[in-house]
Design a protein around this motif. Structure first.
Motif, PDB file in Angstrom:
ATOM      1  N   THR A 112       0.850  -1.181   0.000  1.00 39.00           N
ATOM      2  CA  THR A 112       0.000   0.000   0.000  1.00 39.00           C
ATOM      3  C   THR A 112       0.888   1.234   0.000  1.00 39.00           C
ATOM      4  N   GLU A 113       0.579   2.190  -0.878  1.00 41.68           N
ATOM      5  CA  GLU A 113       1.299   3.462  -0.912  1.00 41.68           C
ATOM      6  C   GLU A 113       0.558   4.451  -0.027  1.00 41.68           C
ATOM      7  N   VAL A 114       1.294   5.108   0.860  1.00 40.13           N
ATOM      8  CA  VAL A 114       0.703   6.066   1.791  1.00 40.13           C
ATOM      9  C   VAL A 114       1.393   7.414   1.601  1.00 40.13           C
ATOM     10  N   VAL A 115       0.593   8.450   1.396  1.00 36.59           N
ATOM     11  CA  VAL A 115       1.114   9.811   1.265  1.00 36.59           C
ATOM     12  C   VAL A 115       0.816  10.536   2.569  1.00 36.59           C
ATOM     13  N   LEU A 116       1.873  11.064   3.184  1.00 38.68           N
ATOM     14  CA  LEU A 116       1.758  11.777   4.454  1.00 38.68           C
ATOM     15  C   LEU A 116       2.060  13.250   4.214  1.00 38.68           C
ATOM     16  N   SER A 117       1.126  14.128   4.538  1.00 39.25           N
ATOM     17  CA  SER A 117       1.335  15.574   4.421  1.00 39.25           C
ATOM     18  C   SER A 117       1.980  16.085   5.688  1.00 39.25           C
ATOM     19  N   LEU A 118       3.066  16.831   5.524  1.00 40.36           N
ATOM     20  CA  LEU A 118       3.796  17.388   6.656  1.00 40.36           C
ATOM     21  C   LEU A 118       3.500  18.871   6.786  1.00 40.36           C
ATOM     22  N   PRO A 119       3.734  19.447   7.955  1.00 39.32           N
ATOM     23  CA  PRO A 119       3.571  20.890   8.106  1.00 39.32           C
ATOM     24  C   PRO A 119       4.459  21.618   7.089  1.00 39.32           C
TER      25      PRO A 119
END
Length: 69
Positions: free
Chosen positions: A23-30
């Protein structure tokens, strides 16, 4: 949570793209940056990763490789 990795980035899951095995997971950072990670499908399910959920990108690596054309 106590871990030995020094690089821990807290963010919000932006997208989860499941595949047959991974599974590809995209994490948005500050600040607008994003980190993309590929984890096993069972790990993503076990962590209950879903858009909007807070998560951590934990990076432990002895070297980072770069390349150019």
């Amino acid at each position: 949570m106590k871990i030995s990795a020094r690089n821990i980035l807290k963010g919000t899951v932006k997208a989860v793209v499941p595949g047959a095995v991974n599974t590809e997971v995209v994490l948005s950072l500050p600040g607008g940056l994003e980190v993309v990670s590929v984890v096993t499908k069972s790990s993503a399910e076990g962590l209950q990763l879903a858009p909007g959920k807070e998560a951590y990108a934990i990076i432990k690596s002895s070297n980072v490789m770069l390349g150019v054309d």
